[in-house]
Design an enzyme around this catalytic site. Structure first.
Site, PDB file in Angstrom:
ATOM      1  CB  CYS A 172       4.426   9.655  14.780  1.00  0.00           C
ATOM      2  SG  CYS A 172       5.297   8.386  15.717  1.00  0.00           S
ATOM      3  NE  ARG A 197       5.559  12.222   9.381  1.00  0.00           N
ATOM      4  CZ  ARG A 197       6.740  12.649   8.988  1.00  0.00           C
ATOM      5  NH1 ARG A 197       6.910  13.036   7.752  1.00  0.00           N
ATOM      6  NH2 ARG A 197       7.743  12.703   9.828  1.00  0.00           N
ATOM      7  CD1 TRP A 211       5.358   2.321  12.022  1.00  0.00           C
ATOM      8  CD2 TRP A 211       7.255   2.795  13.092  1.00  0.00           C
ATOM      9  NE1 TRP A 211       6.286   1.360  11.691  1.00  0.00           N
ATOM     10  CE2 TRP A 211       7.450   1.618  12.331  1.00  0.00           C
ATOM     11  CE3 TRP A 211       8.323   3.274  13.858  1.00  0.00           C
ATOM     12  CZ2 TRP A 211       8.665   0.935  12.298  1.00  0.00           C
ATOM     13  CZ3 TRP A 211       9.529   2.594  13.835  1.00  0.00           C
ATOM     14  CH2 TRP A 211       9.685   1.434  13.049  1.00  0.00           C
ATOM     15  CG  ASN A 219       6.341  12.826  15.015  1.00  0.00           C
ATOM     16  OD1 ASN A 219       5.440  12.222  15.578  1.00  0.00           O
ATOM     17  ND2 ASN A 219       6.201  13.460  13.867  1.00  0.00           N
ATOM     18  N   GLY A 220       9.846  11.182  17.330  1.00  0.00           N
ATOM     19  CA  GLY A 220      11.269  11.114  17.657  1.00  0.00           C
ATOM     20  C   GLY A 220      11.489  10.221  18.865  1.00  0.00           C
ATOM     21  CD  GLU A 279      13.535  -0.784  -5.265  1.00  0.00           C
ATOM     22  OE1 GLU A 279      14.300  -1.037  -4.318  1.00  0.00           O
ATOM     23  OE2 GLU A 279      12.499  -0.108  -5.136  1.00  0.00           O
ATOM     24  CE  LYS A 288       9.314  -0.812  -3.541  1.00  0.00           C
ATOM     25  NZ  LYS A 288      10.450   0.054  -3.503  1.00  0.00           N
ATOM     26  CD  GLU A 342       8.838  -1.790   0.401  1.00  0.00           C
ATOM     27  OE1 GLU A 342       9.011  -1.298   1.507  1.00  0.00           O
ATOM     28  OE2 GLU A 342       9.257  -1.263  -0.639  1.00  0.00           O
ATOM     29  CG  HIS A 395      28.933 -19.145  -7.790  1.00  0.00           C
ATOM     30  ND1 HIS A 395      30.019 -19.952  -8.023  1.00  0.00           N
ATOM     31  CD2 HIS A 395      28.913 -18.233  -8.792  1.00  0.00           C
ATOM     32  CE1 HIS A 395      30.650 -19.534  -9.111  1.00  0.00           C
ATOM     33  NE2 HIS A 395      29.993 -18.493  -9.596  1.00  0.00           N
ATOM     34  CE  LYS A 422       7.316   7.374   1.201  1.00  0.00           C
ATOM     35  NZ  LYS A 422       7.623   6.350   0.186  1.00  0.00           N
TER      36      LYS A 422
HETATM   37  C1  AGP Z   1      11.226   1.569   0.116  1.00  0.00           C
HETATM   38  O1  AGP Z   1      10.170   0.980  -0.559  1.00  0.00           O
HETATM   39  C2  AGP Z   1      11.240   1.329   1.546  1.00  0.00           C
HETATM   40  N1  AGP Z   1      10.015   1.674   2.157  1.00  0.00           N
HETATM   41  C3  AGP Z   1      12.490   1.700   2.316  1.00  0.00           C
HETATM   42  O2  AGP Z   1      13.435   0.728   1.990  1.00  0.00           O
HETATM   43  C4  AGP Z   1      13.131   3.102   2.108  1.00  0.00           C
HETATM   44  O3  AGP Z   1      13.654   3.204   0.819  1.00  0.00           O
HETATM   45  C5  AGP Z   1      14.240   3.311   3.167  1.00  0.00           C
HETATM   46  O4  AGP Z   1      13.671   3.295   4.437  1.00  0.00           O
HETATM   47  C6  AGP Z   1      15.026   4.593   2.960  1.00  0.00           C
HETATM   48  O5  AGP Z   1      14.226   5.713   3.089  1.00  0.00           O
HETATM   49  P1  AGP Z   1      14.736   7.142   2.644  1.00  0.00           P
HETATM   50  O6  AGP Z   1      14.956   7.105   1.166  1.00  0.00           O
HETATM   51  O7  AGP Z   1      13.626   8.079   3.030  1.00  0.00           O
HETATM   52  O8  AGP Z   1      15.997   7.421   3.370  1.00  0.00           O
END
Ligand code: AGP
Length: 606
Positions: A2, A27, A74, A98-99, A479, A483, A486, A502, A601
């Protein structure tokens, strides 16, 4: 994951809190709230939804006072709702957090038995009750009440605390979640992330685990949980607030995609020696050559690790495994002295990666953090840190941090290869001069690719996408799929191109867009065969291909051109069209690109 802000000073707190929260909204964004204190006590305003919803409420009536705390959430414990939004108040005490309070159930039971009433499902509310109870029981001050409360708490926290009885002061504390104090003139700021306060002050104290900070207008004093004073000097932060803003782009993600040539250059800067092909990564020569390396990470950072395996094994000839952090720690890893465990994390605070690094350390391995956040939790827990210099990444979908991580891994491969003799003089100079060219090739790629609006319109209603690649471009296929998933919410899978026959080949029909990375290099001919197999089954092929390749156009409907690059470094350019494709599809579908649903994030919970 958060966002926290706080203010104590000579100005009205509300606008300062809202401004800070706006910069931190990435966040967490399922609810927001503030508490502002004056002589009559603290007033809370909070609501479900994004910050805009809170701003609407504040436009009707804004609480007055010179001290306040704020939060964007969050959800972890308790659904997103007004009653679960922070701040939480109990008696005279308001708290943002947070946490995760791991023993919250036990504490809640005890507090309820003692007659306390809870109004939310959050773990945070126990903190407000514990602090309030400590004040009632005669704690000598607000910091002392916070210390007494936190001594009963297990888990992670960054908190900011206000009391109705102490309206011109605030207390902050942290354990395993970041928190910084901004030192102004006759005013103090608090934030979970420095960019939230950088337009107010550049003098920042990075609080450490166990710190309890007492903030008043003119001073900040810090103790540990036992109440013993600790000294933390402010550091001057050089990130400009402008770096954390959109700079004219419609979205942070697009801005960050275009910042990649700079991010890679900054990560190479001062480290890559073109005269002898060495990479100097630390001031002192601290390197020990490991017998084996294990890279651990999550999400996009994990994909960077998969490319890292190619770099490390080819350049430094050191065996290298890559594991998901969330899997690594629970499988009793065979790891110990002589191993180097590399944790990759953009945020440096991902809970799974942090825990896996601690596990590796406990088993006697040497640990190295690759992080974009200086002094992050993962960096601090590791024996060595190698920072990427991508600048703050605001878009939830990671882009520039990914290519900065690949750059750091290339530097690490060179560094080790030079020291164990695997990389000879000629090879080193050649590799270094290839690497230094990459930012230019990235800029060229972005120009060649363009905005991809047309292509995105064509495929915006697809239900699935398949991404294929071979060798070091296989992680790029993964990747590309991540992308797209998400931010566009379209199902996508990444596959090693050779694996297609396969199983996944059964999916192919005229409704399935297949993105194939088919650049010139070692497996080019093999990828062409895979491409032909897709075409023969009416799949719609979008190829990422090397500029000037005339053969490829015979096999596909659309081509995304990239400049020629050595196979090992190709991922740094081939990922760009895939980022742009995901972005364009998400925009055409009308999604919130920077804050996609259900994501945050930094993932600071397991
Ligand atoms: C990436 O687009 C994602 N939002 C997510 O997979 C991210 O890479 C993952 O949570 C790891 O985060 P970090 O690199 O801050 O550890």
């Amino acid at each position: 994951m958060c966002g926290i802000v706080g203010y104590v000073g000579k100005r009205e707190a509300t606008p300062i809190l809202v401004d800070g929260l706006r910069r931190l909204e990435y966040r967490g964004y399922d609810s927001a709230g503030i508490a502002v204190a004056n002589g009559q006590g603290a007033r809370l305003v909070r609501c479900r939804g994004k910050l805009a919803a809170l701003e609407k409420l504040l436009a009707v009536e804004s609480p007055r006072g010179l001290t306040g705390i704020g939060h964007t959430r969050w959800a972890t414990h308790g659904r997103p709702s007004e009653e679960n939004a922070h701040p939480h108040k109990s008696g005279s005490v308001s708290v943002v957090h947070n946490g995760i309070v791991e023993n919250h159930a036990l504490l809640r039971e005890r507090l309820t038995a003692a007659g306390r009433h809870f109004s939310s499902q959050t773990d945070t509310e126990v903190l407000a009750h514990l602090i309030d109870q400590a004040l009632i029981d005669g704690a000598s001050s607000l910091p002392e009440a916070v210390r007494q409360a936190l001594r009963q708490v297990e888990g992670s926290y960054a908190i900011a605390v206000l009391s109705d009885r102490h309206h011109d002061e605030m207390v902050a504390a942290k354990k395993a979640s970041p928190l910084v104090v901004g030192v102004g003139e006759g005013e103090m700021f608090l934030a979970s992330d420095a960019p939230a306060i950088l337009d107010k002050t550049r003098q920042v104290i990075f609080l450490e685990d166990g710190d309890v900070a007492h903030l008043a207008r003119d001073q900040v004093s810090i103790t540990n949980l036992a109440g013993q004073p600790v000294e933390r000097r402010p550091k001057t932060v050089t990130w400009t607030p402008g770096q954390a803003e959109k700079a004219g782009y419609p979205h942070f993600m697009l801005k960050e995609i275009h910042e990649q040539p700079r991010a890679v250059t900054d990560t190479l800067r001062g480290r890559l020696m073109l005269n002898n092909g060495d990479a100097v990564l630390w001031e002192k020569e601290v390197t020990e050559i490991p017998r084996r390396m294990v890279i651990i990470a999550c999400g996009t950072s994990y994909h960077a690790g998969l490319v890292g395996k190619f770099l490390i094994e080819r350049v430094a000839r050191i065996p290298c495994e890559v594991d998901l952090a969330s899997e690594f720690r629970y499988r009793e890893p065979v790891i110990g002295p002589g191993d180097l465990v590399v944790g990759i994390s953009q945020s440096g605070e991902t809970a799974d990666t942090l825990a896996a690094m601690n596990e590796a350390k406990a088993r006697g391995a040497r640990t190295l953090a690759i992080s974009n956040v200086v002094d992050s939790a993962i960096a601090r827990t590791s024996d060595l840190a190698l920072y990427t210099f991508a600048g703050p990444e605001i878009g939830v979908a990671s882009t520039k941090c990914f290519t900065a991580q690949l750059t750091a891994l290339a530097l690490l491969a060179i560094h080790l290869g030079r020291r164990n003799g695997a990389l000879d003089d000629i090879g080193a100079v050649r590799f270094a001069s290839d690497l230094i060219q990459i930012p230019f090739k990235m800029s060229e790629t972005l120009q060649l690719v363009g905005d991809l609006k047309e292509l995105a319109r064509k495929h915006k209603d697809a239900h699935d996408f398949l991404f294929l690649g071979r060798g070091s471009n296989y992680p790029i296929a993964l990747e590309g799929a991540l992308k797209l998933k998400e931010i566009s919410y379209i199902h996508a899978e990444g596959y090693a191109a050779g694996e297609m026959k396969h199983g996944p080949i059964a999916l192919i029909d005229d409704g399935l867009p297949v993105v194939i990375i088919a650049t010139k290099g070692n497996s080019y001919d093999k990828v062409l065969s895979n491409l032909a197999e897709v075409r023969a089954r009416e799949g719609h092929v979008i190829a990422v291909a090397t500029k000037g390749d005339t053969e490829i156009t015979k096999y596909c409907q659309d081509v995304l051109w990239v400049p020629e690059a050595p196979p090992l470094l190709q991922p740094l350019v081939t990922v760009l069209p895939l980022q742009m494709l995901a972005y364009a599809v998400a925009v055409v579908r009308g999604h919130d690109v920077d804050q996609p649903r259900n994501l945050a994030k930094s993932v600071t919970v397991e």
